[in-house]
Design a protein around this motif. Structure first.
Motif, short mmCIF file in Angstrom:
data_model
loop_
_atom_site.label_atom_id
_atom_site.label_comp_id
_atom_site.label_asym_id
_atom_site.label_seq_id
_atom_site.Cartn_x
_atom_site.Cartn_y
_atom_site.Cartn_z
N UNK A 22 0.85 -1.19 0.00
CA UNK A 22 0.00 0.00 0.00
C UNK A 22 0.88 1.24 0.00
N UNK A 23 0.69 2.11 -1.00
CA UNK A 23 1.44 3.37 -1.08
C UNK A 23 0.49 4.54 -0.78
N UNK A 51 3.94 -2.60 3.80
CA UNK A 51 4.03 -3.93 3.19
C UNK A 51 4.29 -4.97 4.29
N UNK A 52 3.95 -6.22 3.98
CA UNK A 52 4.19 -7.30 4.93
C UNK A 52 5.59 -7.87 4.74
N UNK A 53 6.26 -8.17 5.84
CA UNK A 53 7.59 -8.78 5.74
C UNK A 53 7.46 -10.31 5.64
N UNK A 57 4.29 -9.88 9.18
CA UNK A 57 3.96 -8.67 9.95
C UNK A 57 3.95 -7.45 9.03
N UNK A 58 3.05 -6.53 9.32
CA UNK A 58 2.99 -5.29 8.54
C UNK A 58 4.10 -4.34 8.96
N UNK A 84 4.88 -2.76 12.60
CA UNK A 84 3.76 -2.21 13.37
C UNK A 84 2.85 -3.35 13.83
N UNK A 85 2.21 -3.14 14.96
CA UNK A 85 1.35 -4.17 15.56
C UNK A 85 -0.06 -3.62 15.76
#
Length: 202
Positions: A22-23, A51-53, A57-58, A84-85
């Protein structure tokens, strides 16, 4: 199912769905375009991206924005992905002079999609609507009972709307076809029988 979303703080609208990469920024060609009416330059052209790693995780990355990205009130170092959580507070830009909060403040949530959808920004809704329409369109195209050519149907709709009867046709186009049938029945049937009848009446 559940989805990840940036919930706009203090608003039940303009939430941002997190899917794929997402940008975010004020420029064009981004997932979400944020244009502030109060301070147009608060959000940079390409402000940040999510983005997700590999662990799923985001992460959020400040894309060298002028006014920064803050996670739980800590400004991020540019060009570095920060994990981020759920429940984290994400702020894009800074509060204007004399104001306590920034215009774009979000909370990361993981919620049922049905609960999230009504609150999503119009940019997401139109995209989702377009996908649904595309699916319906392809289904109607493959339907053997549908004799109408899509381009013909479109031109009929345009003609009806030009005649000021826009309110009379539904989205399904049934009423449009009905109107066309009525017009067709009014036309005289060519042939010797109709000519003879016309002369005998005179």
């Amino acid at each position: 199912g559940r989805c990840w979303c940036l919930k706009r703080r203090g608003m039940n609208a303009e939430w941002l769905l997190l899917e794929d990469e997402v940008t975010i920024g004020r420029g064009f060609g981004l997932t979400y375009q944020l244009v502030s009416k109060r301070c147009p330059l608060m959000i940079s052209r390409s402000h940040c991206f999510f983005r997700q790693n590999k662990e799923g995780n985001w992460t959020v990355t400040d894309n060298k924005s002028l006014n920064g990205v803050y996670v739980n009130e800590q400004r991020l170092e540019p060009s570095k992905a920060f994990v981020i959580c759920k429940g984290d507070h994400i702020q894009l830009g800074v509060p204007l002079e004399g104001e306590e909060n920034a215009e774009y403040e979000y909370e990361l949530i993981h919620e049922e999609r049905e609960k999230v959808e009504p609150c999503l920004t119009d940019q997401v809704k139109s995209k989702m609507k377009g996908q649904r329409t595309k699916r319906k369109f392809s289904a109607s195209e493959s339907d053997p009972s549908g004799t109408e050519d899509p381009s013909n149907c479109k031109s009929k709709m345009l003609r009806v709307s030009r005649d000021g009867e826009q309110s009379r046709f539904s989205q399904t186009g049934q009423t449009v076809e009905h109107n066309v049938e009525q017009i067709e029945t009014k036309l005289p049937v060519p042939g010797p029988s109709s000519v003879n009848t016309h002369r005998s009446e005179e």
